[in-house]
Design a protein around this motif. Structure first.
Motif, PDB file in Angstrom:
ATOM      1  N   ILE A   1      77.706  15.475  31.684  1.00 15.67           N
ATOM      2  CA  ILE A   1      76.730  16.068  30.773  1.00 15.67           C
ATOM      3  C   ILE A   1      75.444  16.432  31.504  1.00 15.67           C
ATOM      4  CG2 ILE A   1      75.211  15.565  28.803  1.00 15.67           C
ATOM      5  CD1 ILE A   1      77.542  13.843  27.669  1.00 15.67           C
ATOM      6  N   THR A   2      74.958  15.512  32.356  1.00 19.09           N
ATOM      7  CA  THR A   2      73.624  15.681  32.955  1.00 19.09           C
ATOM      8  C   THR A   2      73.635  16.255  34.364  1.00 19.09           C
ATOM      9  OG1 THR A   2      73.594  13.469  33.939  1.00 19.09           O
ATOM     10  CG2 THR A   2      72.811  13.670  31.656  1.00 19.09           C
ATOM     11  N   GLY A   3      74.751  16.107  35.065  1.00 21.70           N
ATOM     12  CA  GLY A   3      74.797  16.539  36.459  1.00 21.70           C
ATOM     13  C   GLY A   3      74.191  15.536  37.413  1.00 21.70           C
ATOM     14  N   THR A   4      73.778  14.378  36.889  1.00 19.23           N
ATOM     15  CA  THR A   4      73.201  13.322  37.732  1.00 19.23           C
ATOM     16  C   THR A   4      73.873  11.996  37.396  1.00 19.23           C
ATOM     17  OG1 THR A   4      71.434  12.865  36.135  1.00 19.23           O
ATOM     18  CG2 THR A   4      70.937  14.454  37.881  1.00 19.23           C
ATOM     19  N   ARG A   5      73.682  11.010  38.282  1.00 19.15           N
ATOM     20  CA  ARG A   5      74.286   9.691  38.068  1.00 19.15           C
ATOM     21  C   ARG A   5      73.512   8.931  36.989  1.00 19.15           C
ATOM     22  NH1 ARG A   5      77.899   9.100  42.070  1.00 19.15           N
ATOM     23  NH2 ARG A   5      78.390   6.901  42.084  1.00 19.15           N
ATOM     24  N   TRP A   6      74.267   8.364  36.075  1.00 13.99           N
ATOM     25  CA  TRP A   6      73.711   7.553  35.002  1.00 13.99           C
ATOM     26  C   TRP A   6      74.599   6.335  34.804  1.00 13.99           C
ATOM     27  CZ3 TRP A   6      69.835   7.660  31.265  1.00 13.99           C
ATOM     28  CH2 TRP A   6      69.028   8.795  31.239  1.00 13.99           C
ATOM     29  N   ASN A   7      73.998   5.244  34.349  1.00 16.84           N
ATOM     30  CA  ASN A   7      74.773   4.146  33.805  1.00 16.84           C
ATOM     31  C   ASN A   7      75.165   4.613  32.407  1.00 16.84           C
ATOM     32  OD1 ASN A   7      75.234   1.882  32.008  1.00 16.84           O
ATOM     33  ND2 ASN A   7      74.569   0.572  33.693  1.00 16.84           N
ATOM     34  N   GLY A   8      76.456   4.736  32.155  1.00 21.68           N
ATOM     35  CA  GLY A   8      76.918   5.272  30.882  1.00 21.68           C
ATOM     36  C   GLY A   8      76.470   4.467  29.679  1.00 21.68           C
ATOM     37  N   LEU A   9      76.442   3.140  29.820  1.00 15.60           N
ATOM     38  CA  LEU A   9      75.993   2.296  28.713  1.00 15.60           C
ATOM     39  C   LEU A   9      74.532   2.571  28.380  1.00 15.60           C
ATOM     40  CD1 LEU A   9      77.680  -1.086  29.721  1.00 15.60           C
ATOM     41  CD2 LEU A   9      78.434   0.513  27.954  1.00 15.60           C
ATOM     42  N   VAL A  10      73.711   2.802  29.398  1.00 12.51           N
ATOM     43  CA  VAL A  10      72.296   3.114  29.183  1.00 12.51           C
ATOM     44  C   VAL A  10      72.165   4.510  28.568  1.00 12.51           C
ATOM     45  CG1 VAL A  10      70.080   3.536  30.339  1.00 12.51           C
ATOM     46  CG2 VAL A  10      71.486   1.586  31.031  1.00 12.51           C
ATOM     47  N   PHE A  11      72.877   5.489  29.135  1.00  8.43           N
ATOM     48  CA  PHE A  11      72.791   6.875  28.656  1.00  8.43           C
ATOM     49  C   PHE A  11      73.128   6.972  27.169  1.00  8.43           C
ATOM     50  CE2 PHE A  11      74.564  11.125  27.903  1.00  8.43           C
ATOM     51  CZ  PHE A  11      73.511  11.928  28.348  1.00  8.43           C
ATOM     52  N   PHE A  12      74.143   6.230  26.729  1.00  8.44           N
ATOM     53  CA  PHE A  12      74.562   6.300  25.334  1.00  8.44           C
ATOM     54  C   PHE A  12      73.887   5.247  24.452  1.00  8.44           C
ATOM     55  CE2 PHE A  12      77.851   8.835  27.295  1.00  8.44           C
ATOM     56  CZ  PHE A  12      77.930   9.896  26.399  1.00  8.44           C
ATOM     57  N   GLY A  13      72.901   4.532  24.995  1.00 11.77           N
ATOM     58  CA  GLY A  13      72.111   3.611  24.191  1.00 11.77           C
ATOM     59  C   GLY A  13      72.791   2.298  23.865  1.00 11.77           C
ATOM     60  N   LEU A  14      73.832   1.935  24.611  1.00 15.90           N
ATOM     61  CA  LEU A  14      74.527   0.665  24.360  1.00 15.90           C
ATOM     62  C   LEU A  14      73.919  -0.482  25.159  1.00 15.90           C
ATOM     63  CD1 LEU A  14      78.200   1.977  24.399  1.00 15.90           C
ATOM     64  CD2 LEU A  14      76.721   1.586  22.427  1.00 15.90           C
ATOM     65  N   LYS A  15      73.053  -0.151  26.087  1.00 14.85           N
ATOM     66  CA  LYS A  15      72.429  -1.152  26.937  1.00 14.85           C
ATOM     67  C   LYS A  15      71.048  -0.633  27.322  1.00 14.85           C
ATOM     68  CE  LYS A  15      73.079  -3.152  31.522  1.00 14.85           C
ATOM     69  NZ  LYS A  15      73.923  -3.134  32.705  1.00 14.85           N
ATOM     70  N   ARG A  16      70.095  -1.539  27.396  1.00 18.85           N
ATOM     71  CA  ARG A  16      68.751  -1.142  27.826  1.00 18.85           C
ATOM     72  C   ARG A  16      68.692  -1.004  29.328  1.00 18.85           C
ATOM     73  NH1 ARG A  16      64.148  -2.606  24.235  1.00 18.85           N
ATOM     74  NH2 ARG A  16      65.108  -3.127  22.264  1.00 18.85           N
ATOM     75  N   GLN A  17      67.864  -0.077  29.765  1.00 23.69           N
ATOM     76  CA  GLN A  17      67.681   0.116  31.197  1.00 23.69           C
ATOM     77  C   GLN A  17      66.919  -1.079  31.755  1.00 23.69           C
ATOM     78  OE1 GLN A  17      65.917   3.898  31.904  1.00 23.69           O
ATOM     79  NE2 GLN A  17      66.648   4.025  33.977  1.00 23.69           N
ATOM     80  N   ARG A  18      67.281  -1.539  32.929  1.00 27.33           N
ATOM     81  CA  ARG A  18      66.605  -2.699  33.532  1.00 27.33           C
ATOM     82  C   ARG A  18      65.117  -2.397  33.703  1.00 27.33           C
ATOM     83  NH1 ARG A  18      70.277  -6.436  36.829  1.00 27.33           N
ATOM     84  NH2 ARG A  18      72.270  -5.716  36.127  1.00 27.33           N
TER      85      ARG A  18
END
Length: 150
Positions: free
Chosen positions: A130-147
């Motif tokens: 979707i973004t073209g960049t690396r993401w933690n999928g859980l963070v991207f979809f709001g299932l986990k807070r970013q550290r």
């Protein structure tokens, strides 16, 4: 003298409770914020917790057996075993994320995820597509807070 067991009534009341009421019960019974999963998940986990607190939890030998079965299922893969079951939504859950004005809908399947009719093994792969960049999928979809962020 007969004693009335209030647990069946409490479990039945979960079906008619509003989502905010379910979330309030979650905070009370788990002493934590409720996860951003669907209503069915909240109901089932609350039902289990109510019974667990009243009647007791699983016996230690049952927990060991379940752990053994889980290890057998994931082949002893430590990365899979580190993913807690309660952090992943159940199959059928739809995750919705808006990115740059476009709404993206991901459906959780039994063996991964489906986005735009294609199967994916991880949310991170979908977030990257979707973004073209690396993401933690859980963070991207709001299932986990970013550290580092409250």
């Amino acid at each position: 003298m007969t004693t009335h067991d209030p647990i069946p009534a409490r479990l039945a009341a979960l079906k008619t409770a509003t989502t905010p009421e379910l979330k309030a019960q979650w905070r009370e019974l788990f002493d934590s914020e409720p996860p951003p999963f669907n209503r069915r998940y909240l109901e089932s986990r609350l039902a289990y917790r109510i019974q667990e607190l009243t009647y007791g939890g699983l016996k230690p030998e049952t927990v060991r057996r379940l752990e053994w079965l889980g290890e057998d299922l994931d082949g002893g893969d430590r990365t899979k075993s580190r993913i807690r079951a309660d952090t992943m939504p159940i199959a059928g859950t739809r995750l919705i994320r808006e990115w740059q004005g476009v709404e993206h809908v991901v459906t959780v399947t039994a063996d991964g995820f489906d986005w735009q009719g294609r199967p994916y093994r991880s949310l991170s792969a979908i977030a990257r597509a979707i973004t073209g960049t690396r993401w933690n999928g859980l963070v991207f979809f709001g299932l986990k807070r970013q550290r580092g962020r409250g």
